[in-house]
Design a protein around this motif. Structure first.
Motif, mmCIF file in Angstrom:
data_model
loop_
_atom_site.group_PDB
_atom_site.id
_atom_site.type_symbol
_atom_site.label_atom_id
_atom_site.label_comp_id
_atom_site.label_asym_id
_atom_site.label_seq_id
_atom_site.Cartn_x
_atom_site.Cartn_y
_atom_site.Cartn_z
ATOM 1 N N ALA A 17 6.264 8.511 -4.741
ATOM 2 C CA ALA A 17 5.372 7.728 -3.887
ATOM 3 C C ALA A 17 6.217 6.891 -2.910
ATOM 4 O O ALA A 17 7.362 6.528 -3.216
ATOM 5 C CB ALA A 17 4.478 6.837 -4.730
ATOM 6 N N VAL A 18 5.652 6.560 -1.742
ATOM 7 C CA VAL A 18 6.384 5.828 -0.697
ATOM 8 C C VAL A 18 5.524 4.651 -0.246
ATOM 9 O O VAL A 18 4.310 4.798 -0.030
ATOM 10 C CB VAL A 18 6.682 6.739 0.522
ATOM 11 N N ASN A 19 6.137 3.436 -0.160
ATOM 12 C CA ASN A 19 5.503 2.308 0.527
ATOM 13 C C ASN A 19 6.486 1.745 1.543
ATOM 14 O O ASN A 19 7.519 2.375 1.818
ATOM 15 C CB ASN A 19 4.999 1.263 -0.485
ATOM 16 N N ILE A 20 6.203 0.553 2.054
ATOM 17 C CA ILE A 20 7.063 0.018 3.128
ATOM 18 C C ILE A 20 8.453 -0.307 2.631
ATOM 19 O O ILE A 20 9.391 -0.432 3.422
ATOM 20 C CB ILE A 20 6.420 -1.233 3.763
ATOM 21 N N ALA A 41 0.833 -1.205 0.000
ATOM 22 C CA ALA A 41 0.000 0.000 0.000
ATOM 23 C C ALA A 41 0.864 1.250 0.000
ATOM 24 O O ALA A 41 1.932 1.298 0.632
ATOM 25 C CB ALA A 41 -0.916 0.003 1.216
ATOM 26 N N ILE A 42 0.419 2.265 -0.730
ATOM 27 C CA ILE A 42 1.125 3.547 -0.743
ATOM 28 C C ILE A 42 0.906 4.212 0.622
ATOM 29 O O ILE A 42 -0.240 4.430 1.044
ATOM 30 C CB ILE A 42 0.609 4.466 -1.856
ATOM 31 N N SER A 43 2.002 4.501 1.336
ATOM 32 C CA SER A 43 1.888 5.101 2.675
ATOM 33 C C SER A 43 1.969 6.617 2.634
ATOM 34 O O SER A 43 1.659 7.287 3.627
ATOM 35 C CB SER A 43 2.996 4.561 3.585
ATOM 36 N N GLY A 44 2.397 7.215 1.535
ATOM 37 C CA GLY A 44 2.482 8.666 1.461
ATOM 38 C C GLY A 44 3.224 9.103 0.219
ATOM 39 O O GLY A 44 3.637 8.293 -0.633
ATOM 40 N N TYR A 45 3.380 10.422 0.128
ATOM 41 C CA TYR A 45 4.073 11.011 -1.013
ATOM 42 C C TYR A 45 5.088 12.023 -0.504
ATOM 43 O O TYR A 45 4.846 12.729 0.487
ATOM 44 C CB TYR A 45 3.083 11.702 -1.952
#
Length: 1228
Positions: free
Chosen positions: A230-233, A183-187
């Protein structure tokens, strides 16, 4: 035998035990028999190869939530045999056991381990196997988590600029097509100026959740580039660049309002419904929105919502008052814009306005009004007029003297509107004139009048009174006062003028006829001295009741009133209040107490004079307690007491006193007498030796006071036997007798000493013998009839009328011998700056025993003590006293000691001797006849004696005719420190000539000692420390440099610093505390010696010391005597005090088996000792008492024993004491 018949020349032997060592032999056999055997070397039965070494550490690939693929490399050493397979093992992070991953032997270098638990972490290891067995396992892998593989996400889509200003840029974008499996956690948004190369993150470290963001704090008119990730785990994905660049500048757009067609018409809404006005707006920068109401203020119920694109006004539960024109105003930097919306609330009308009662008559009332401001959205059809009598609910006809309320209600098609009401309307008429008018007061500028109410107020309340005046000779009445009260003061009048006055009553219907003052008034001053009209001079009240004291007075002008109590200004409280009017002053005291007793003084003061009156207040209550109990006389069976009467007698006479007593060992009080009329009593029939306490209470007609307790008193004679005499010693002893002297006892027991008893004994005996027959009146005794050489000891008792007191300690043993005489002719032979040389002669009489030695003593002048100089036996008659201080004066004497261990009295003192390098020139003292020509016959003796002096002792030389005389058979030269003698025997002719005596010392050669810097002290020692201080000490330097050491300098530094800090510039002591240190820091210290030349080299550095509280293990400072069993009499009290030390101050705990000492005893603890006190001890208080000390440095305990005994008689107690003394116990 392995095999008897082998045809071949080789054979395989089996069934051997692994690890055993074997020797084999082979024997050949032919038809003739068995040949000689051939033996082999020793052979150990083991494989010719070893287990393989460990493979490489497995590496993980293809990780899913339930499987991991592992690969590894072959072992470097196969042990000499082919690798047959591999064994792979795993271990869960939460477990402790290794388990196999493969059920069958692995031949490949790769294996997929399945059946894993999702989210768990595992470590793996692999072992190789050959014919020798399984080898060592490889090093385990890092912990690997079983989870589906994830990757960083792809770049976001469609980045664009949605808005910008001089300091902000608003961006938006859409989610990336590929999220990397997580899941995308943030930007994360990065920016840089176009001219720069370095990107800067402008979002929080964790990124933003939304797909839009406003970058703030930009430079105005600067040009920027932006990119978004984009940022994920798994981390940050690829960025997407914002097309082109963005200039941070304001985006200007004038405000605009878009009204729907419905809002451009009249907006109708039913009462109690909700009004919603939704308006679309725009403008850059975002405009400021303001809602208002054209014909009034906006209701508090209005709710306003504002966004960048619309605004909405919401009013819930509207009513008729919400009707009106609503104005919306937008404003920004580009301008402003307004629009209005008409709202009509459909409701019944509001109340009519300007409702007035125009004409009130006895039977009718005229009412008028104007239409309501709000018609409720429909035309007013008619009005409803209602009336109501004040005291009734039903409608009736109008009558006089009745109050009515009137209201008017408008009506439209939507219903009846709000009412408009009048105030109460009274049907009434003008009042009758006021009653009698009285002249109250006249001054030179004013007149005070009072009057009575009218007999009838006309049916309406009197609202005020009008006072009119008319000067004499004037026909016109003028209003001088309008007032609601029944009195008035008219000021501003002319002195000496005559005025007439009249009063008119006024109600809401009009004015009454005037009521005139009977006679005209001449305006002038009238003065009266203050006068009291005291009702009583003394007031009494029972305690708890209220007291009111009222003092009427009069005076002109009006006097000022002040109250005092017992000479002090009376303080008003919630309980004590003073109320003063023009004619009286009153004190009100609530819940009177004895504190209110006293003299109250009232003072009246005006321009004419001052008057004072005194009023006594008595509070009737039980008396206060007596005071100051005194013990007038104490005897064995009675005690006489006296006391002072109570300071407060309760307002009446003291009837009697109640005296009680109790034995201090009980809590029961016994009445001695309840009818004591005086303030003294003799309490008889007491038990001797018993401790009593008394209490006394006073009694009057209102009750008995609290009692006052006396201090405990023991019933005993007022005196006791004296204490032991003091300073017992033998002043003089010979072989025939001894003189014993002593001082008076420190305490005579309260009765004069009537005499003394003296006893003596031989030192080797235990039997004391009384020496005196009768009482000795003097403080000395001469004992005769003693045996020469024996050692005697003495002890003395004092006696008074109470009996014989305790004896002194035994005196020091003294031998019955004649005393030795002191040494003679004590002289100083040499003086240096640190020493004095003494010389003396033997005593003339040695006391009948050989002189065995001398004791040299010195005293520092002017106020020092005599101190011993030699600490070994000194048999010579000379001694060098060393270790003296330069420029200090001393006195010396010598004491002789003989073989009987007797000391002589000291010799004569040398007198003051100043210790310094003292050099005297040599001097020669000759008899006058020796200075003349001496004629000696041949064969006779030439003897020349000369006294000599000089410091240091001079060197003696004898010369004859210029040649030094050598000692020969006929010539003899004898010299001492103070005398020299030349003897020539059997003189002959050649002995004639000139004899010269020469003395020489350093007098003429002596020079001043050279002076240098002193040597440093030895290594200083740390003796104490706290968090901010360290205390160190040191010894004086070995060498002072030839000049006295005047002080010391202390320096310190932190262990890892190079710079030294001065702790003290100059201190004369050899101990110093350095303050202001940093807690927890480590320091070293040095010390320098200082003399007048300067400071020495530094001493060796101290050991490293951390600035912290010094820790010392707790230690008890108790003697062996305290460790003995403490014997206590049953029923008495005892206290045990135990000193201790420790740092930090230890905590102290007293314990005893099965007893809580905090309840049973009183424990007192300070920083240096702890004590326990047990009152009225019983058998249960026997046993072991354990004291425990504890601090951070350690713990220490000690146990004290207590034994309780019952001693029923003095004889029993004496036996117990003797027994305890033999056992080594201590007795209370």
């Amino acid at each position: 035998m392995v095999e008897p018949k082998i045809q071949a020349v080789s054979y395989k032997i089996t069934k051997l035990l692994p690890g055993n060592e074997y020797i084999f032999r082979v024997t050949a056999v032919n038809k003739y028999g068995v040949g000689e055997p051939l033996e082999s070397d020793p052979v150990i039965a083991r494989n010719p190869f070893t287990t393989p070494s460990a493979p490489s550490t497995p590496e993980a690939g293809a990780i899913t939530r339930d499987s991991i693929v592992l690969t590894w490399e072959r072992p470097e050493n196969n042990g000499g045999a082919e690798i047959e397979g591999y064994i792979l093992e795993k271990r869960d992070k939460d477990g402790i056991r290794w388990t196999k991953c493969n059920k069958k032997r692995l031949n490949d270098l790769r294996f997929r381990c399945t059946g894993l638990t999702e989210g768990h972490s595992y470590e793996f290891r692999v072992s190789a196997e050959n014919a020798a067995g399984v080898g060592k396992p490889s090093a385990p892998t890092e912990y690997i988590k079983a989870c589906d593989a994830t990757y960083p996400p792809g770049p976001p889509n469609n980045p664009k600029v949605t808005d910008h200003s001089s300091t902000t840029v608003s961006l938006s974008w859409s989610r990336p097509i590929y999220d990397g499996g997580a899941a995308i956690s943030g930007y994360v948004i990065e920016m840089k100026e176009v001219a720069e190369e370095e990107w800067t993150v402008c979002t929080p470290p964790t990124g933003v959740q939304a797909t839009h963001y406003t970058v703030k704090k930009l430079k105005e008119n600067a040009e920027y580039n932006f990119r978004i990730c984009a940022v994920n785990i798994e981390g940050v994905g690829e960025p997407v660049d914002l097309p082109g660049s963005v200039v941070a500048a304001e985006k200007l757009e004038a405000p605009e309002i878009e009204l729907d067609a419905d809002l451009r018409k009249m907006v109708n809404v039913r009462a109690t419904a909700t009004l919603r006005l939704f308006v679309t707006i725009r403008g850059k920068p975002e405009p400021e929105v303001k809602w208002s109401k054209a014909d009034g203020t906006l209701t508090e119920r209005a709710q306003i919502e504002v966004t960048s694109s619309y605004t909405m006004l919401v009013i819930d539960n509207v009513d008729r008052f919400d009707t009106g024109k609503y104005v919306l105003t937008l404003e920004n930097l580009s301008g402003s814009k307004s629009a209005f919306i008409n709202v009509r609330v459909l409701d019944s009308p509001s109340a009519p306005t300007n409702l007035e009662v125009k004409d009130v008559k006895k039977n009718s009332v005229s009412i008028s009004w104007e239409p309501p401001l709000i018609d409720g959205g429909a035309k007013i059809s008619h009005y409803i007029v209602e009336k109501r009598e004040q005291k009734r609910m039903a409608f009736t006809s109008v009558c006089t003297n009745c109050l009515y309320y009137f209201r008017v209600l408008p009506v439209n098609e939507l219903g009846v509107g709000l009412p408009a009401s009048t105030e109460a309307v009274k049907v009434s008429e003008a009042p009758l004139p006021p009653g009698k008018i009285t002249l109250v007061d006249v001054t030179r500028h004013s007149v005070s009048l009072s009057w009575e109410k009218p007999d009838h107020d006309g049916g309406s309340k009197i609202t005020n009174y009008v006072v009119e005046m008319q000067p004499k000779g004037d026909d016109k009445w003028t209003i001088c006062s309008e007032i609601k009260a029944l009195e008035a003061t008219i000021d501003g009048l002319t002195t000496g003028e005559e005025y007439s006055f009249r009063v008119i009553a006024v109600n809401d219907k009009g004015r009454s006829d005037p009521k005139p003052l009977a006679t005209p008034v001449v305006v002038k001053d009238i003065t009266i001295e203050p006068i009291f009209n005291l009702l009583f001079n003394t007031y009494s009240v029972k305690a708890g009741d209220d007291l009111k004291i009222e003092v009427p007075f009069k005076g002109r002008p009006q006097p000022e009133v002040s109250w005092k109590k017992d000479g002090q200004v009376l303080k008003q409280t919630t309980r004590v209040n003073v109320l003063t009017s023009k004619t009286a002053s009153k004190i009100v005291i609530k819940d009177a107490t004895k504190d209110d007793v006293g003299k109250y003084e009232i003072t009246l003061t005006n321009a004419v004079g001052t008057k004072t009156a005194e009023i006594s207040v008595i509070i009737l209550d039980k008396p206060g307690p007596p005071s100051n109990i005194k013990v007038d006389e104490v005897s064995a069976d009675f005690i006489s007491l006296s006391w002072d009467p109570p300071t407060y007698d309760g307002g009446c006479q003291i009837n009697n006193y109640v005296v009680e007593k109790r034995d201090t060992t009980t809590t029961t009080w016994q009445i001695v007498s309840a009818t004591v009329a005086r303030t003294s009593i003799k309490v008889s029939r007491l038990n001797q030796g018993t401790e009593y306490q008394f209490r006394i209470a006073a009694e009057n007609r209102y009750g008995k006071s609290h009692a006052i307790d006396s201090a405990p008193i023991v019933a005993q004679y007022p005196f006791e036997p004296p204490g032991p005499p003091t300073n017992l010693h033998v002043a003089h002893a010979t072989k025939y007798g001894m003189q014993v002297v002593w001082g008076r006892p420190a305490s005579d027991g309260g009765s004069p000493i009537i005499g003394y008893h003296i006893e003596c004994k031989d030192q080797s005996s235990i039997l004391w013998t009384k020496v005196n027959r009768g009482l000795l009146a003097e403080n000395q005794f001469k004992m005769t009839g003693i045996e020469e050489g024996l050692l005697y000891q003495f002890r003395v008792y004092a006696e008074n009328i109470a009996g014989i007191g305790p004896c002194t300690k035994a005196s020091e043993p003294v031998a019955a011998r004649d005393p030795c005489e002191p040494p003679r002719n004590l002289q100083v032979t040499n003086i240096t700056r640190t020493s004095v040389s003494l010389f003396w002669e033997r005593p003339e009489y040695d006391g009948g025993a050989k002189i065995t030695g001398y004791i040299v003593e010195r005293k520092e002048l002017p106020s020092g003590r005599w101190l011993k100089c030699n600490f070994t036996n000194l048999q010579e008659t000379y001694f060098d006293v060393t270790g003296l201080t330069e420029d200090v004066q001393y006195d010396f004497h010598v004491i002789a000691k003989n073989s009987a261990e007797l000391l002589s009295v000291p010799s004569e003192n040398t007198g003051p001797i100043t210790v310094k390098d003292d050099v005297d020139p040599p001097t020669i003292i000759l008899d006058d006849k020796l200075r003349q020509l001496m004629v000696i016959k041949a064969g006779e003796i030439i003897r020349i004696d000369a006294d000599i002096t000089g410091r240091p002792l001079p060197v003696v030389s004898w010369f004859k005719d210029g040649k030094e005389i050598e000692a020969k058979a006929r010539c003899e030269v004898t010299s001492t420190n103070f005398k020299t003698t030349l003897i020539v025997r059997d003189v002959i002719r050649r002995d004639s000539g000139q004899y010269v005596l020469t003395l020489q010392n350093v007098y003429e050669y002596r020079a001043e000692d050279p002076q240098f810097l002193p040597s440093p002290p030895a290594k200083p020692k740390i003796i104490d420390s706290t968090k901010t201080t360290v205390t160190l000490s040191w010894n004086k330097p070995l060498f002072d440099g030839g000049s006295p050491v005047t002080g010391y300098r202390v320096e310190y530094r932190k262990t890892f610093d190079d710079e030294w800090t001065v702790g003290v510039q100059n201190t004369k002591n050899t101990e110093f505390t350095v303050v202001g240190l940093t807690p927890g820091a480590e320091y070293v210290f040095i010390v320098k010696s200082i003399n007048k030349i300067g400071a020495s080299e530094p001493s060796p550095e101290t050991d490293r010391q951390v600035a912290k509280e010094r820790e010392e293990e707790p230690v008890f400072d108790i003697s062996n005597e305290m460790r003995k069993t403490l014997i206590v009499k049953d029923g008495s009290s005892f206290t045990m005090t135990v000193p201790f030390r420790g740092k930090p101050v230890p905590s102290v705990t007293w314990t005893k088996a099965d007893v809580d000492l905090r309840v049973r005893a009183v424990i007192d603890t300070t920083d240096t000792f702890t004590s326990i006190t047990v009152e009225k001890a019983t058998r249960n208080d026997s046993g072991k008492y354990t004291i425990t000390l504890s601090n951070v440095a350690g713990t220490s305990s000690v146990t004290l024993n207590v034994r309780m005994v019952v001693a029923e008689s003095p004889t029993t107690w004496w036996k117990l004491w003797r027994k305890a003394r033999r056992n080594g116990s201590s007795v209370v």
